[in-house]
Scaffold this motif. Structure first.
Motif, short mmCIF file in Angstrom:
data_model
loop_
_atom_site.label_atom_id
_atom_site.label_comp_id
_atom_site.label_asym_id
_atom_site.label_seq_id
_atom_site.Cartn_x
_atom_site.Cartn_y
_atom_site.Cartn_z
N GLY A 34 12.78 -10.55 18.72
CA GLY A 34 13.98 -10.12 19.43
C GLY A 34 14.29 -8.66 19.11
O GLY A 34 14.21 -8.26 17.95
N SER A 35 14.64 -7.90 20.12
CA SER A 35 14.81 -6.46 19.94
C SER A 35 15.96 -6.11 19.00
O SER A 35 15.93 -5.06 18.35
N ARG A 36 16.95 -6.95 18.89
CA ARG A 36 18.08 -6.65 17.99
C ARG A 36 17.69 -6.76 16.52
O ARG A 36 18.44 -6.33 15.65
N LYS A 37 16.53 -7.34 16.25
CA LYS A 37 16.09 -7.53 14.86
C LYS A 37 15.07 -6.50 14.42
O LYS A 37 14.58 -6.56 13.30
N VAL A 38 14.71 -5.56 15.28
CA VAL A 38 13.65 -4.61 14.95
C VAL A 38 14.24 -3.26 14.57
O VAL A 38 15.04 -2.68 15.31
N LEU A 39 13.82 -2.78 13.42
CA LEU A 39 14.22 -1.47 12.94
C LEU A 39 12.96 -0.62 12.91
O LEU A 39 12.07 -0.83 12.09
N SER A 40 12.85 0.29 13.86
CA SER A 40 11.69 1.18 13.90
C SER A 40 11.84 2.23 12.81
O SER A 40 12.95 2.69 12.53
N ALA A 41 10.74 2.60 12.20
CA ALA A 41 10.79 3.58 11.13
C ALA A 41 9.61 4.53 11.25
O ALA A 41 8.55 4.16 11.75
N SER A 42 9.82 5.72 10.78
CA SER A 42 8.76 6.71 10.73
C SER A 42 8.82 7.34 9.35
O SER A 42 9.86 7.84 8.92
N VAL A 43 7.72 7.29 8.64
CA VAL A 43 7.66 7.86 7.30
C VAL A 43 6.98 9.23 7.42
O VAL A 43 5.83 9.31 7.83
N THR A 44 7.70 10.26 7.07
CA THR A 44 7.17 11.62 7.19
C THR A 44 6.79 12.21 5.84
O THR A 44 6.41 13.37 5.77
N ILE A 45 6.92 11.44 4.79
CA ILE A 45 6.54 11.89 3.45
C ILE A 45 5.04 11.62 3.29
O ILE A 45 4.60 10.49 3.46
N PRO A 46 4.25 12.64 2.99
CA PRO A 46 2.82 12.38 2.78
C PRO A 46 2.61 11.61 1.48
O PRO A 46 3.07 12.01 0.42
N VAL A 47 1.96 10.47 1.60
CA VAL A 47 1.76 9.60 0.44
C VAL A 47 0.33 9.07 0.48
O VAL A 47 -0.23 8.82 1.54
N SER A 48 -0.26 8.93 -0.70
CA SER A 48 -1.62 8.41 -0.80
C SER A 48 -1.67 7.32 -1.86
O SER A 48 -0.72 7.13 -2.63
N ARG A 64 0.95 8.14 -4.70
CA ARG A 64 1.17 9.54 -5.03
C ARG A 64 1.88 10.19 -3.85
O ARG A 64 1.39 10.16 -2.73
N ILE A 65 3.04 10.77 -4.15
CA ILE A 65 3.78 11.51 -3.13
C ILE A 65 3.24 12.93 -3.16
O ILE A 65 3.27 13.60 -4.19
N GLU A 66 2.71 13.34 -2.02
CA GLU A 66 2.09 14.65 -1.90
C GLU A 66 3.15 15.69 -1.58
O GLU A 66 4.23 15.37 -1.10
N LYS A 67 2.84 16.94 -1.82
CA LYS A 67 3.76 18.04 -1.51
C LYS A 67 3.03 19.09 -0.71
O LYS A 67 1.97 19.54 -1.09
N GLY A 107 0.83 -1.20 0.00
CA GLY A 107 0.00 0.00 0.00
C GLY A 107 0.86 1.24 0.00
O GLY A 107 1.97 1.25 -0.54
N ALA A 108 0.37 2.30 0.63
CA ALA A 108 1.07 3.58 0.60
C ALA A 108 2.49 3.47 1.17
O ALA A 108 3.46 3.81 0.49
N ILE A 109 2.63 2.98 2.38
CA ILE A 109 3.94 2.95 3.03
C ILE A 109 4.80 1.81 2.49
O ILE A 109 5.96 2.02 2.13
N GLY A 110 4.26 0.59 2.41
CA GLY A 110 5.02 -0.53 1.86
C GLY A 110 5.43 -0.27 0.42
O GLY A 110 6.56 -0.56 0.01
N GLY A 111 4.52 0.31 -0.36
CA GLY A 111 4.84 0.64 -1.75
C GLY A 111 5.90 1.71 -1.86
O GLY A 111 6.82 1.60 -2.69
#
Length: 150
Positions: free
Chosen positions: A118-132, A140-143, A9-13
């Protein structure tokens, strides 16, 4: 680096197409109706006035269909409320994946995934690009809070 994205979807894509364009082999797990579209037309990324199709390496319609091979990164591109079910389906793959990325919005997702893999295998991420997602196989990457024209 071999990467598996569960949910295109939006983030995975967005993450998958960005990594593909950077030269990585990216496979996806997606529903059957969406998988056919991904293989035929790729994921069309609209940004500013450009549109570009980015094709996945492979698309599987079930986690059970994913070959028994290691992935350096597995991106959980599903909604937070689906993570538990996806991790249950991925139970046979948990030891074969180097890192799990959790880009979901949701309190406690990183901790939940850490308990499973296991905590050593987790990569936390935050996507701040607006996408739909204007349609299947499109992102669509929004601006600046406005839709960019393709």
């Amino acid at each position: 680096m071999p990467i598996l994205v569960v949910g295109a979807g939006a983030i995975g894509g967005l993450l998958g197409t960005t990594l593909t364009r950077a030269g990585h082999k990216v496979d996806y797990v997606e529903t059957a109706s969406f998988a056919d579209n991904l293989m035929e037309t790729g994921i069309v990324v609209h940004k500013d006035r450009e549109s570009r199709a980015v094709f996945p390496n492979r698309v599987f319609t079930s986690i059970d269909d994913v070959p028994d091979e290691p992935y350096d990164l597995l991106i959980l591109g599903v909604k937070a409320y689906d993570v538990s079910d996806v991790l249950s389906d991925l139970s046979s793959r948990l030891g074969k994946t180097t890192c799990f990325m959790t880009p979901q919005n949701g309190i406690g997702i990183e901790e939940f995934v850490s308990e499973k893999v296991g905590s050593r295998k987790v990569l936390s991420a935050s996507v701040t690009i607006p996408v739909s997602v204007p349609g299947p196989g499109e992102i669509r990457i929004e601006k600046k809070g406005k839709t960019s024209k393709a």
